[in-house]
Design a protein around this motif. Sequence first.
Motif, PDB file in Angstrom:
ATOM      1  N   UNK A  28     -63.695 -56.955  30.543  1.00 51.47           N
ATOM      2  CA  UNK A  28     -63.105 -56.853  29.038  1.00 51.47           C
ATOM      3  C   UNK A  28     -61.859 -56.306  29.061  1.00 51.47           C
ATOM      4  N   UNK A  29     -60.993 -55.865  29.483  1.00 47.19           N
ATOM      5  CA  UNK A  29     -59.812 -55.862  29.578  1.00 47.19           C
ATOM      6  C   UNK A  29     -58.696 -56.569  29.126  1.00 47.19           C
ATOM      7  N   UNK A 131     -55.725 -53.748  32.012  1.00 44.08           N
ATOM      8  CA  UNK A 131     -56.781 -52.273  31.972  1.00 44.08           C
ATOM      9  C   UNK A 131     -57.129 -51.389  30.028  1.00 44.08           C
ATOM     10  N   UNK A 132     -57.930 -51.038  30.463  1.00 50.39           N
ATOM     11  CA  UNK A 132     -57.820 -50.278  28.546  1.00 50.39           C
ATOM     12  C   UNK A 132     -59.621 -48.915  29.163  1.00 50.39           C
ATOM     13  N   UNK A 133     -59.561 -48.401  28.206  1.00 50.43           N
ATOM     14  CA  UNK A 133     -60.271 -47.009  27.937  1.00 50.43           C
ATOM     15  C   UNK A 133     -61.985 -48.073  28.071  1.00 50.43           C
ATOM     16  N   UNK A 134     -62.777 -47.492  29.107  1.00 50.60           N
ATOM     17  CA  UNK A 134     -64.041 -48.019  29.371  1.00 50.60           C
ATOM     18  C   UNK A 134     -65.116 -48.116  28.098  1.00 50.60           C
ATOM     19  N   UNK A 135     -64.377 -47.716  26.704  1.00 48.00           N
ATOM     20  CA  UNK A 135     -65.546 -47.663  25.722  1.00 48.00           C
ATOM     21  C   UNK A 135     -65.103 -49.086  25.427  1.00 48.00           C
ATOM     22  N   UNK A 136     -63.793 -48.986  25.097  1.00 45.41           N
ATOM     23  CA  UNK A 136     -62.883 -50.550  24.381  1.00 45.41           C
ATOM     24  C   UNK A 136     -63.770 -51.959  25.201  1.00 45.41           C
ATOM     25  N   UNK A 137     -63.554 -51.706  26.301  1.00 42.12           N
ATOM     26  CA  UNK A 137     -64.458 -52.492  27.079  1.00 42.12           C
ATOM     27  C   UNK A 137     -65.572 -52.752  27.101  1.00 42.12           C
ATOM     28  N   UNK A 164     -69.597 -52.987  38.201  1.00 41.91           N
ATOM     29  CA  UNK A 164     -67.952 -53.849  37.647  1.00 41.91           C
ATOM     30  C   UNK A 164     -66.595 -52.639  37.610  1.00 41.91           C
ATOM     31  N   UNK A 165     -66.750 -51.457  36.329  1.00 45.15           N
ATOM     32  CA  UNK A 165     -66.221 -50.763  35.739  1.00 45.15           C
ATOM     33  C   UNK A 165     -65.849 -50.118  37.174  1.00 45.15           C
TER      34      UNK A 165
END
Length: 189
Positions: A28-29, A131-137, A164-165
Amino acid sequence: MHTASTHTAPAAVAGTAPRIHLVIGPVGAGKSTFVRHLVQQHRAVPLNLDDWMATLFSPDRPDTADMADVMAWYVPRTLRCLAQIWKTAEAVLDAGHDVVLEVGLIQQHQRDAFYARMGPWADTMVVYVLDAPRDVRRERVLRRNAEQGETFSMVVPPHIFELASDLWQPPGDVECAERTVVFVPMAER
């Protein structure tokens, strides 16, 4: 498993070596969207592990939440796909064209094994890290699962997203010192 080539890339000798563009990051990045940009920019051939896995193996994927069963099914198929993707990438590079690889490699030991098999192509590679913050991904993956748009290849269940995260290891100082590594800001994807 395919090992490093023993030949010298003809284009590398002539000084016009095609390049490997390796795109890595957690689920999701924004990798698939960024890959489309690289493919157009470099007139490159994209090779995406998720596409291969979805086409070849998704219909046979076990319908279970037991991670041990899923991983026992997933890992050998992934390794076979990666071997074939690398073989295909070498053929494209030998033909004088760039490749853009989106092949997972979320952990350091996976990338180290990949780098070891690259042979004469190792010096032609650029690693792009997204990469991106987990909630965004997480939100992106949920939306992609529902919409099944252009970058969709398979549903990523929430427990797989979390696993995976948790496994994601961004490149460290040693990897960055040994490779050409570009950290792509969110605004560029």
